[in-house]
Structure formats: structure tokens, C-alpha cells
Design a protein around this motif. Structure first.
Motif, mmCIF file in Angstrom:
data_model
loop_
_atom_site.group_PDB
_atom_site.id
_atom_site.type_symbol
_atom_site.label_atom_id
_atom_site.label_comp_id
_atom_site.label_asym_id
_atom_site.label_seq_id
_atom_site.Cartn_x
_atom_site.Cartn_y
_atom_site.Cartn_z
ATOM 1 N N CYS A 115 -2.526 5.000 0.437
ATOM 2 C CA CYS A 115 -3.020 4.653 1.772
ATOM 3 C C CYS A 115 -4.453 5.150 1.951
ATOM 4 N N CYS B 135 7.469 10.261 2.217
ATOM 5 C CA CYS B 135 6.131 9.967 1.713
ATOM 6 C C CYS B 135 5.956 10.695 0.392
ATOM 7 N N THR B 136 5.507 9.961 -0.645
ATOM 8 C CA THR B 136 5.362 10.586 -1.965
ATOM 9 C C THR B 136 4.010 11.279 -2.119
ATOM 10 N N VAL C 178 0.867 -1.184 0.000
ATOM 11 C CA VAL C 178 0.000 0.000 0.000
ATOM 12 C C VAL C 178 0.899 1.228 0.000
ATOM 13 N N CYS C 179 1.864 1.226 0.896
ATOM 14 C CA CYS C 179 2.797 2.349 0.957
ATOM 15 C C CYS C 179 4.009 1.994 0.092
ATOM 16 N N ARG D 248 2.610 7.691 10.424
ATOM 17 C CA ARG D 248 2.685 9.102 10.017
ATOM 18 C C ARG D 248 1.493 9.895 10.551
ATOM 19 N N CYS E 27 1.292 9.881 -2.394
ATOM 20 C CA CYS E 27 0.658 9.161 -3.502
ATOM 21 C C CYS E 27 -0.809 8.852 -3.224
ATOM 22 N N ARG E 28 -1.199 8.903 -1.966
ATOM 23 C CA ARG E 28 -2.590 8.665 -1.548
ATOM 24 C C ARG E 28 -3.059 7.225 -1.738
HETATM 25 S S1 SF4 Z 1 0.743 8.857 0.671
HETATM 26 FE FE1 SF4 Z 1 1.764 7.101 -0.316
HETATM 27 S S2 SF4 Z 1 3.898 7.246 0.366
HETATM 28 FE FE2 SF4 Z 1 2.683 8.550 1.727
HETATM 29 S S3 SF4 Z 1 2.167 7.230 3.498
HETATM 30 FE FE3 SF4 Z 1 0.468 7.092 2.032
HETATM 31 S S4 SF4 Z 1 0.951 5.317 0.796
HETATM 32 FE FE4 SF4 Z 1 2.851 5.890 1.831
#
Ligand code: SF4
Ligand code: SF4
Lengths: 374, 446
Positions: free
Chosen positions: A78, A72-73, A29-30, A47, A75-76
Motif C-alpha cells: 500500500c 495486515c502482513t 494492492v492489499c 486501517r 507488506c508495504r
Molecule cells: S501493509 Fe500490506 S497487508 Fe497491510 S494494509 Fe498495506 S497492503 Fe494491506
């Protein structure tokens, strides 16, 4: 900023579903988590806890903590896979805004802000290519705004877009001079600096009095179209379009055959942030002979390329690792080309293909369309 | 404790990148998925092998530092918390070591998530018996240590029943393989052999007797057919009678009763097997249900939809917040009384959002009470903290037996069981295996 999201921050149930899946089209996921030491604070559950701690002054903000925040990119993925629908993207952005407001930035991001302030580009001074400065502004129907990464690091995309617009008979100009939309500063929490960049770039844009601002970058598109008016109070009144929205009617019927097996990489900002999954796929499907195949993770599940959120600038190894992970998905579906429409993905894939020696090509959407139009 | 010294020694074992004493990281390890108050460890360490776990425990034993094992941090009773000690997180140990199609067993490292394991098995035409509802984050090491239940618990009973063998590290650092793997010339393929069942020592011990680092579980060919259907009843006693009859006749893989309200009991049955077998079982189930008036047949759509995305959907329940949980087993005949008793306590404390549920076993049922709240809501949290001990006390005095105990149940277990041979034996084993009391002190009541 975080204070406004207090309720949402407290919504996190600590279920831990936002780490790894390896199920139903989602691997990690991450995306960055596997390329970090893997502490709780290196994926969303930790986080969001640290965002809360920042809001409540519970922990001292150390350089190490900042690193975990900025690995953290944004990326959403999560957020997309959080069963209680915590708006994690918004929370992680607000966290950065609060951190930056308290003077906490990664040095490399501060440098980027300085580059933008002085040189109007993330990448600082132009070096040897001063000649590429602006053409004489004139009233145009379409102004193509490439944005800093495209103009500096993905010149082929600038050229392909210009070629394509020319072939399609569009009255257009390319904003060839350095101009930053401000998104890279926005996403690293430096909102007032982002607004300064926005003001400067809009002033350049307005010299062309365009009817449409066209972008090939989802971040430029998102910030010009939505964030300027909604969050920065900038009402520029010009229509903003991403190429995937602008081109379908124009190219229909003009595309020649391309014998190519292509997979589409959904850039996080275009996909999960803006919901534009179908537009680019529709365009690719218009190309006769082009075979569009999907990777294990696509659309809402798409795995990030690893570049976003300022990660590529700050954490080269993480960013490269995530890109290679993603490219392996493209290899697994036997695509010859991984196509995207985001200069950050483009650059990150390109350098990773080289480094890892993968048999894969990365192409921007406009490059493919340009090739398909004789 | 000389923290610098401990840190350096831990770093020597696992490498400096896998140990931390950074306060901001420690903060993220202060709680699990439940409502136990936060506890701050001094270190978190992430070993990558059984041997590293052994070295960590030897060190902890030498320096008398408590160690709490932690998997996905998705249990609800605070079993993985540590007050000033070491949290030992197993998530780096996430490999499938062997899928043995000869013996029908799968051997995994403790820290793999269940969803990953199940997905790999499913692709090869196999399944495990018990899937925890928190499978997305939950790990076999932790689930066996609790010991967990889950979907499949009428046909396959509990995760403990699926264990063929374990590899575990004792508090003194010795490494034990249980069952047939106790023979150095054998793999893990049979549990009850050679001598006493040592796997049972670790199942349910919540880390108090050692750290499970590998598990061999039974696996089963993926069934030809899986069929679900839903019913709604309005009389709790009738519903329990139905559960008993279905369970005693072993007709289903599981019955899930996610909603028990004063006037409504919703339950799904899941039947698996070959097509003929499933149809036959369904006929018998429907015949049982038909004996009771007023049970509505709701068809397969709802539960099938849930089943498709079951791992994800279980998390959605917590949109209402984090849950204080009181879960325990009871025989069928006591379930009705327990439901009313728990409800009365929750109502008396003015708990605003709670759920009552049952997940029947062959011999009785897991009885579940979940009290939801957003952790920022201090008033509701305080009410839940007042209700919890009363509910646990009541459960134990009714003969209820919790499986996942953590720190939440510990004082109550000691109060109700303290003067028994069972308790004295638990203590004696603890003393023999863990003379310095370093292994997860406080869980269970040990
Ligand atoms: S936004 Fe993306 S990189 Fe950041 S915590 Fe969520 S899954 Fe991980
Ligand atoms: S999935 Fe959502 S609720 Fe669950 S731990 Fe992650 S952020 Fe929290």
C-alpha cells in the motif's frame, strides 16, 4: 509512537488507491483484502483511519478491531502504491506498538512472545529434536544465524547453507541452538520483548566472536543490521549480511549448469522494506542454464506471500489464500521453481503447494546455489 | 429502530459476514474523498447480487430506514454518507458480465473499479469512452449516478452519454432494466427505444431514485494512435477561445487544463484515431493555437509521461491534502468570469493552497476549484468550509451546473432551483418512486 506520525497519518487523502488495482503489474494492492470479508478496515485506507482513531481515543478497542489491525502482513505494498506517499508501513507498526503498550495483543501473538521468552523460539519447546543443540562455540569468521523459522520449519535451508559454506571453504559455524532475533515480536508491536530476545541472542552470537553474522532471513537481517542500532539502542558492532549480499564474489566461477526455469519471489522485508531487488536476481543469473522469469507482480510491485506481520500465526486461511494467489502467478509464468530467501515465505508456499496440489516447487536461494556447486 | 432486529434481517439477506454494525468499521464509512463532515451510519451492508440489493431495499422500505449506496468512496461531495441509516457498498459486485464485440458494449456490475475494467478491455483491444480521474477506486455504479466526467470528455462527453442500459433497483425493491433490455427477450444494446429513457432517471440521481447494480457501456476499438501535446498560455481569454474552437470542431479526445494561474494556463490535448487522422487533427489544432500570440508549445514528453501512469498520477495531486471541491459546468463564454469569481472568494477567505482547472466538454467546460488542506489543520478546514457555500452560491447564480452534487450542493440547489418546474418534477418522481423517502435522502436536495 503514533503521535510522532500524526502529520503523516493525516496526510491520507482517502483516495482509495490502496485496495485493488489489477493494472500495471499489481493485482490487489492489499494482498489480504480479498481473503477477508472486505470491509474498509481491512485495507490501508480504513486501517490508517483506525490508527488515527486509536491515537485520538476515538473508538473502543475491541477484539474484532484488533483482528482487522492484525490481518495486515505489513507488506508495504500500500505504501509503495500510495500516490501521496503516506508512510503506511511505519504507521501500521507504530499502531501495533501503541496497541500492545495498552495491553492489546492477539492471544496467539502473546503466546509467541511467551515462547520466545522461555524457549527462545516462536515455536516453543523443541520437542523431539533436542540433539540439535549447539556445537562448542569458537571464534569464527562467519556465524550463520538461521533464526527460529528456518531452524525449526525450514531445516533444508540450514543444511543447504552449511553445505554451501563448507564447499566454499568458509570458516563458519551455524548457531544451531534456538535463538530468536526478536523481529516477530517487534512486528507485532512488542518492542520491549523483542529487545529482550535481541539481548539473549546477541549474547549467544558473541560467543563465536564472528566477523560477520550471516542470515538467510530478511527479517533477521533487518533487525540485526538496522533495528537493533537504530531503534533499540543496541550497538553490537558486528557486520551483518544477508546471503544475497555475501555470496556473489564467493560463488562466481564455481557454479555448474542447472537446467531450471525459476521465478524470484521478492520477500516483502528484503524488497520493499530494504530495497534489495537486484542482489538475489544477480545471484540467480550467475547460474549457467538457469532461466529467470518474472511473475506478473515483481520487485516493488511484488505480491506478499501472506505470512508476514504475524498473519500466518493468527489467520491461517488468509495466509494460505494469499500464498495460493501468489503461487498462481508463478504457475502463470510457467516457472518450475519459485525461489525466495525468507523462511516465512518458504514455509507458507510449501504448505500451500501441498494443500492446493500445485505443480510447483519452492526453493530457497541457497538451495539453488548449493545444487549448482558440485 | 430495533437494531438487533434490523441486523438479523440484513444478515438473512446477505449472510452475517456481509453486514456490520461494529462501531470501528462504521467509522471507516463516515466520509468519502471530500471534506463533508463525517456522518455515522448504523449499518454497512455489502450485497453480492442485484437480488440481494432488492431484498435490502424492500426491508429498508418496510422499516423506513434510509439507504445510501456507495462504490469506491472516492467522490468528493458526501453522496455516499448516511446519518443513522444503511450504507450499501457495491464493491462485492465487481464482475464483467459480458464483453459484446457484436454490439460494441460491455456490461459490468456496479462495483468493479474502472481501472480493472479498462485493463481487461485494453488487453482485448477495446476501450471505454470516459475514464474518471479516480479510476483506481471509482466504480461505474457511482460514476453514472453522480454522473461523472473524465478523460475523453470532448469526444465522448460524459459517462451518462456512454450508458446504453442500466439495471437498477427501485426503493420499493422492484428491478428495472432500461433501454432495449426493457424487452425481456432482448439484451442491453440500445438506449433510446421502447419508451421514455429510464436510464436518464438514474444518471445523476445519486441514488435518490434507486441503486444502479449493472451498467452496459459503449466500448470502442483501441485507437491506432494516441498522441498528446502540451501548451502553456498566459492569457485566459485566449486559452478559452482555443478550447472552444478545438471542442466545437471535435478535434480531440480531451483537453485537460490542470493548471490555471493568473499568469499561466497549462493545457494538454489528447488526440486519438488512426495515424493519418491524428496527424490531420494535430495540424488543425496547431493552426488554431498559432492564431493566438504567446502560446508556448511544450511538446509531447510531459503529457505522455503523465498519460503512461495516468490513473496513479491523478492521486499525486492530493499530496497537498484533501480537497474541498467546487466543480460545475459552464458555457465557454462564462468561464473567464467564473475563474476570477472563484479565485476572488478563495483569496478573500485566505485559502492557502488551491488549484483551478478546466476540463472542456463539447458545449462548455467543467470548471474546477480544489482547496487543499490536511484534515488535522482545523483552521484551514474552517476557512474552506466558509468558502465552499459562497462559491457554490456564486456558481449557481452565474448559471453554473454541478454534476456531482452529493450533500454538499443540496441546500444551494434547492435555494436556486426550488421554485421551478424542473425541481417540482424531480420531487414528484421522488415521491412516486420512493414514497417513504428511504433512498439516499438529502442528496441533490431530494
Ligand atoms: S501493509 Fe500490506 S497487508 Fe497491510 S494494509 Fe498495506 S497492503 Fe494491506
Ligand atoms: S492510497 Fe494513500 S492516500 Fe490514498 S487512501 Fe490509501 S493510504 Fe490514503
Amino acid at each position: 509512537m503514533l503521535e510522532k506520525l500524526r502529520h503523516q497519518i493525516y496526510q491520507c487523502s482517502r483516495c482509495g488507491f490502496c485496495r485493488v488495482w489489477e493494472w500495471e503489474g499489481v493485482e490487489n494492492v492489499c494482498p489480504t483484502y480479498p481473503f477477508t470479508p472486505g470491509w474498509e478496515s481491512q485495507y490501508a485506507r480504513g486501517r490508517v483511519r483506525l490508527a488515527r482513531a486509536t491515537m485520538e481515543g476515538e473508538v473502543e478497542i475491541t477484539p474484532a478491531m484488533l483482528e482487522h489491525a492484525y490481518q495486515c502482513t505489513l507488506c508495504r505494498n500500500c505504501e509503495e502504491h500510495c500516490p501521496v506517499e503516506v508512510p503506511l508501513g511505519e504507521i501500521f507498526h507504530a499502531w501495533r506498538v501503541d496497541l500492545a503498550a495498552a495491553g492489546h495483543n492477539l492471544p496467539v501473538h502473546r503466546q509467541i512472545a511467551e515462547n520466545v521468552a522461555v524457549h527462545h523460539s516462536l515455536y516453543g519447546p523443541r520437542g523431539g529434536r533436542k540433539g540439535a543443540e549447539a556445537s562448542e562455540p569458537r571464534k569464527v569468521s562467519v556465524l550463520y544465524f538461521p533464526g527460529c523459522t528456518t531452524i525449526r520449519k525450514a531445516r533444508r535451508v540450514v543444511k543447504a547453507t552449511a553445505d554451501l559454506l563448507g564447499k566454499l571453504g568458509v570458516d563458519y559455524a551455524v548457531l544451531e541452538e534456538d535463538a530468536c532475533c526478536g523481529y516477530p515480536l517487534y512486528e507485532t508491536g512488542m518492542v520491549s520483548q523483542a529487545k529482550e530476545a535481541a539481548d539473549w541472542s546477541l549474547e549467544r552470537i558473541k560467543r563465536y566472536d564472528p566477523d560477520i553474522i550471516l542470515t538467510t532471513c530478511p527479517s533477521c537481517y533487518r533487525v540485526l543490521r538496522f533495528i537493533y542500532p537504530d531503534e533499540m539502542g543496541i550497538q553490537h558492532g558486528v557486520e551483518v549480511l544477508h546471503v544475497s549480499q555475501y555470496l556473489p564474489d564467493l560463488v562466481a566461477g564455481k557454479l555448474g549448469e542447472l537446467d531450471l526455469r525459476v521465478t524470484w519471489h521478492d520477500p516483502c522485508v528484503l524488497g520493499r522494506h530494504l530495497g534489495m531487488y537486484d542482489e538475489p536476481r544477480h545471484l540467480l543469473r550467475l547460474v549457467p542454464g538457469l532461466e529467470l522469469v518474472e511473475m506478473y507482480s515483481s520487485r516493488e510491485n511484488a505480491q506478499c506471500c501472506g505470512a508476514g506481520g504475524g498473519v500466518m500465526a493468527a489467520f491461517d486461511a488468509i495466509s494460505g489464500g494469499v500464498a495460493e494467489d501468489r503461487l498462481q502467478q508463478a504457475v502463470a509464468c510457467e516457472a518450475a521453481v519459485i525461489a525466495t530467501s525468507c523462511p516465512a515465505c518458504y514455509v507458507n508456499f510449501q504448505r500451500t503447494i501441498g494443500k492446493a496440489g500445485l505443480d510447483m516447487q519452492v526453493k530457497d536461494l541457497v538451495e539453488i546455489l548449493n545444487e549448482a556447486i558440485p | 429502530m430495533d437494531k438487533k432486529y434490523v441486523f438479523d434481517r440484513l444478515a438473512e439477506i446477505v449472510g452475517p459476514e456481509h453486514v456490520t454494525d461494529e462501531p470501528f468499521i462504521l467509522l471507516t464509512y463516515t466520509q468519502d474523498f471530500g471534506t463533508q463532515p463525517p456522518m455515522w451510519p448504523s449499518f454497512v451492508v455489502r450485497p453480492g447480487t442485484t437480488e440481494e440489493v432488492a431484498e435490502i431495499l424492500k426491508l429498508a422500505n418496510e422499516l423506513r430506514i434510509p439507504v445510501s449506496p456507495r462504490g469506491g468512496g472516492s467522490a468528493q461531495e458526501g453522496g455516499c454518507q448516511s446519518d443513522g441509516g444503511i450504507v450499501l457498498e457495491t464493491l462485492r459486485m465487481d464482475k464483467i458480465l459480458d464483453i459484446d464485440e457484436d454490439t460494441g458494449t460491455v456490461t459490468v456490475e456496479a462495483g468493479i473499479t474502472f481501472v480493472k475494467l479498462m485493463d481487461v478491455l485494453e488487453q482485448r483491444g477495446w476501450k471505454i469512452g470516459i475514464a474518471p480521474s479516480g479510476a483506481m477506486a471509482g466504480t461505474p455504479g457511482a460514476h453514472i449516478a453522480r454522473p461523472g466526467v473524465g478523460w475523453g470528455n470532448i469526444k465522448y462527453v460524459t459517462q451518462g452519454d456512454q450508458v446504453v442500459g442500466l439495471k437498477a433497483v427501485l426503493p420499493t425493491g422492484d428491478i428495472v432494466s432500461t433501454g432495449s433490455a426493457g424487452n425481456p427477450n432482448s439484451d442491453s444494446f440500445f438506449r433510446y427505444c421502447l419508451g421514455p429513457d429510464l436510464a436518464g432517471l438514474f444518471i445523476g440521481s445519486e441514488g435518490a431514485y434507486g441503486v444502479i447494480t449493472e451498467a452496459t457501456l459503449r466500448m470502442y476499438p483501441w485507437p491506432e494512435k494516441i498522441y498528446l501535446e502540451r501548451y502553456i498560455g498566459h492569457n485566459l481569454r485566449d486559452a478559452i477561445d482555443i478550447f472552444r474552437e478545438i471542442a466545437l470542431n471535435n478535434l480531440v479526445c480531451y483537453i485537460s487544463v490542470p493548471v490555471i494561474k493568473p499568469d499561466m494556463i497549462l493545457f494538454d490535448v489528447n488526440v486519438e484515431g488512426d495515424a493519418v487522422e491524428v496527424d490531420h487533427r494535430l495540424e488543425r489544432i496547431r493552426a488554431i493555437v498559432r492564431k493566438y500570440p504567446g502560446i508556448e508549445f511544450k511538446g509531447p514528453e510531459g503529457p505522455s509521461r503523465f498519460w503512461e501512469r495516468r490513473w496513479f498520477n491523478t492521486g499525486e495531486e492530493f499530496k497537498d491534502g484533501i480537497a474541498g471541491a467546487v466543480n460545475y459546468f459552464l458555457p465557454f463564454e462564462k468561464l473567464e468570469e467564473a475563474t476570477y469569481a472563484m479565485r476572488a472568494i478563495m483569496d478573500r477567505h485566505g485559502i492557502q493552497k488551491y488549484a483551478q482547472q478546466m476540463f472542456p466538454e463539447p458545449m462548455g467546460s467543467e470548471h474546477v476549484s480544489l482547496m487543499f488542506h490536511h484534515p488535522g489543520d482545523k483552521e484551514e478546514y474552517a476557512k474552506i468550509q466558509r468558502a465552499l457555500p459562497e462559491m457554490m452560491d456564486k456558481a449557481l447564480s452565474m448559471g453554473g451546473c454541478p454534476y456531482s452534487k452529493g450533500r454538499q450542493w443540496a441546500p444551494h440547489l434547492e435555494k436556486h432551483l426550488g421554485n421551478t418546474g424542473y425541481w417540482r418534477t424531480l420531487k414528484a418522481i421522488k415521491k412516486a418512486l420512493d414514497p417513504n423517502n428511504i433512498m439516499n435522502p438529502g442528496v441533490v436536495g431530494l
